[in-house]
Design a protein around this motif. Structure first.
Motif, PDB file in Angstrom:
ATOM      1  N   MET A 236       0.828  -1.205   0.000  1.00  0.00           N
ATOM      2  CA  MET A 236       0.000   0.000   0.000  1.00  0.00           C
ATOM      3  C   MET A 236       0.869   1.265   0.000  1.00  0.00           C
ATOM      4  O   MET A 236       0.560   2.240  -0.691  1.00  0.00           O
TER       5      MET A 236
ATOM      6  N   GLY B 257      -6.462  -1.453   3.730  1.00  0.00           N
ATOM      7  CA  GLY B 257      -5.244  -2.084   3.217  1.00  0.00           C
ATOM      8  C   GLY B 257      -4.005  -1.625   3.966  1.00  0.00           C
ATOM      9  O   GLY B 257      -3.072  -2.412   4.175  1.00  0.00           O
ATOM     10  N   VAL B 264      -2.973  -6.104   1.544  1.00  0.00           N
ATOM     11  CA  VAL B 264      -3.188  -5.193   0.413  1.00  0.00           C
ATOM     12  C   VAL B 264      -4.663  -5.261   0.039  1.00  0.00           C
ATOM     13  O   VAL B 264      -5.274  -6.331   0.069  1.00  0.00           O
ATOM     14  N   ALA B 265      -5.229  -4.113  -0.293  1.00  0.00           N
ATOM     15  CA  ALA B 265      -6.650  -4.038  -0.660  1.00  0.00           C
ATOM     16  C   ALA B 265      -6.776  -3.052  -1.815  1.00  0.00           C
ATOM     17  O   ALA B 265      -6.229  -1.956  -1.755  1.00  0.00           O
ATOM     18  N   LEU B 290      -8.683  -8.235  -2.007  1.00  0.00           N
ATOM     19  CA  LEU B 290      -8.058  -8.065  -0.699  1.00  0.00           C
ATOM     20  C   LEU B 290      -7.208  -9.304  -0.404  1.00  0.00           C
ATOM     21  O   LEU B 290      -7.707 -10.432  -0.494  1.00  0.00           O
TER      22      LEU B 290
END
Lengths: 414, 414
Positions: A236, B257, B264-265, B290
């Motif tokens: 991210m 995220g 992580v998203a 996700l």
């Protein structure tokens, strides 16, 4: 002989009949240059004929029905009453057409009661106001008002069909459009009856109101560019997600819109690419549409959105591409005509409210050649550009009474 | 005779040569079932032949090059080394192919040095891992691993071309694919050398690392429905803007995220309608992807996003339609194989780091029939699925040394 009460019922029925002219079954979708538009025009011409109007079509495809002046008048001028008969995608049935149908109904009533004025009345049915197909504004009324841009003939729709071809499909000559301008010396004024498309009349429990001005708009197309990447592998903290930046701006636009009375700010389109569920968007495209009747407030709000876009781009390491789109200054309706309209409203026992219009209308272009005004009609919940668009027959009758009284008043002033 | 140093240079050159097999000039775009894919397979088969491998193709179009066991071994088993040779749209040149080219190079080096093991080595070149054309996952390795879904033969690509036709274009029989499963009793293991597609090895200044697990993913498609309306006439306070709700969720996904290490998203797609600059969006569609290697964290984060979507819908009077999409559990690499791989890394004087993979790989399916592990190779700035994908020759040489040492170690354990 029909009363205006009867004519209001006719207008409700005719609105339903026009709604059947569509390119998409189950919707009202009637873009410029389509056979649905042509069929709607034929129907309007037939109704004009029933009201003893002679009709003609200009090169861009507008239809005019002329109700002649009284025979004593020498070289009479013309008063225009009108609206448009194209529609947005999946539209309602009153936006635009109400101005044409009320014009036809009042003329028919005048004809039935044997009344003519010292000026001709022309009902103008504009072939394209929404501009959905060629992404134009006021394609129909622009040549009428001397605002035709010759460069427009090179336009294409999203499918690549040239505007020229659409013009020819309506029977026009693309090269001759520029010569269709109406001589401003021959026109006394223009009035359009239109649904309000907002909630104020419903809130105030009023059937109609005069329009004092049409709001100005500022518009932009905005692109954020970041870095596309794998949704599973880029942490991210290392992302440059263009969509996330665009999302921030959408919310900033909403907040700016809510920050001032009468200000509205809209992101109507947003597209991101590459556009796969497992890829971080590297690009995002969006549009801004910002309106307020006061140019100072409008410009300050626009600058505020732009500053926020720049701050978002800076903070997120995105590239920002901001392009100003064509904008419209506010159009102030003619003071004398609008005063006459307010008096006609009061004459029908209705509180004479004045509103500004948040939407653009052909009065903007028509103001280039003549005094303009508009009459708004209450619509349910302010819903427009939507199949749920709805008006009441009793309000249409009020609009007819006001419009006829207004035309008598204009005649009395001559 | 070439050294592994020479073979690393060959791999760099061969990666460039494979990049030329594309359906789109100027890109690397090599979807399943295309002539570009077929040409790439022919090239790979030629290189396998140079390394003294016999080759065969299965019905889905995978290519296998077999380097036989030493002659003393009776009924030898097989160790699989591989990767895939299809690509995403506008891809890089190392994703997938590096696993095949490193396999071929190590076999060629073993052959040149006259070494064979008590097991055969098969270099597996899978014909479709990315699934870009038919929106599948692991189309190539699924039949190999006994995970072929017969319903897939009814799939069509976006142009309406049936998968069956694409299978036949590669010389396969769609009806026979289900019988191509490799007997799990015959396979000792599977290893894939792959670019990291993330920035960790660059940050840690390491050329390679073992992969301990492949992350699991949870996915959803989400729709907000509000009310379309006129951008100029509906006051901000009365709007039910679906795009504004979606924008809030995009930012909520980003925040979720960022809330946990290794989480992580991503919202990779967002579409709104009607999609005109002067119409308030009534609908917005978006996707959620996700990932986290730990299912508890993954599911908690997913539930958190969903709760936020519900809160946004409630607060904005939007309708929410949340659909869970197919998800993948994490795949834990075989502990013993991965330990052997870490020892091989250390044996080359490299710190033996273990990473998880944030991207899906054929090891997920292959784990259904045999122990699996993976070796990640540093890639510049973590960039992948992008023409800017870049690796260093010296890191490829390190990967070759580790891979060969690993195979010797596996042979020594037998």
């Amino acid at each position: 002989m029909s009363t205006l009460h009867d004519h209001a019922a006719t207008i409700m029925r005719r609105s339903d009949e026009l709604a059947a002219f569509t390119t998409v079954e189950g919707q009202i979708t009637r873009p410029y240059g389509t056979s649905a538009l042509l069929d709607a025009r034929d129907q309007l011409a037939a109704w004009m004929g029933e009201a003893d109007m002679s009709t003609h079509v200009d090169n861009v495809g507008n239809l005019f029905g002329r109700y002649e002046a009284d025979t004593q008048s020498i070289d009479p001028k013309t008063f225009l009453v009108g609206g448009h008969f194209d529609s947005v995608v999946d539209a309602g049935r009153y936006d635009g057409t109400l101005g044409i149908l009320t014009g036809i109904a009042v003329v028919q009533h005048l004809n039935e009661t044997g009344r003519r004025f010292p000026f001709a009345i022309e009902v103008a049915a504009f072939a394209d106001e929404e501009g959905n197909r060629f992404h134009t504004s006021f394609l129909g009324s622009s040549p009428v008002a001397g605002l035709w841009d010759p460069a427009w003939v090179t336009l294409e729709d999203d499918a690549g069909t040239p505007l020229k071809e659409a013009i020819r499909a309506l029977g026009g000559d693309p090269e001759a459009i520029g010569s269709d301008t109406i001589d401003s010396g021959s026109v006394l004024g223009f009035i359009e009856v239109h649904i309000e498309q907002g909630p104020v009349l419903q809130d105030r429990n009023l059937p109609v109101a005069a329009v004092s001005s049409i709001t100005g708009s500022l518009r932009a197309t905005i692109e954020f560019a970041g870095m596309a990447g794998h949704a599973g592998t880029v942490p991210m903290a290392l992302r440059r997600d263009a969509l996330a930046g665009a999302a921030e701006l959408v919310l900033a636009v909403e907040a700016v819109g809510a920050s001032e009375t009468d200000l509205v700010a809209t992101v109507g389109t947003l597209e991101c690419s590459p556009g796969a569920s497992n890829v971080i968007p590297g690009h995002a495209h969006l549009t801004l549409d910002l309106r307020h009747p006061d140019s100072t407030i409008r410009e300050r709000a626009y600058a505020g959105v732009r500053a926020q876009a720049e701050a978002i781009a800076e903070r997120r390491s995105l590239d920002l591409d901001w392009t100003d789109s064509p904008s419209f200054a506010e159009t102030v309706c003619d003071a004398r005509l609008t005063k006459t309209l307010r008096e006609a409203i009061a004459g029908e026992g209705i509180e004479p409210l004045s509103l500004f219009s948040g939407a653009g209308h052909d009065a903007i272009t028509m103001a280039n050649i003549c005094p303009v005004t508009m009459l708004f009609v209450r619509c349910r919940d302010g819903i427009s550009h939507n199949p749920a668009e709805s008006i009441d027959e009793v309000d249409v009758e009020a609009a007819l009474r006001v419009l006829e009284r207004f035309l008598f008043a204009v005649a009395g002033q001559r």
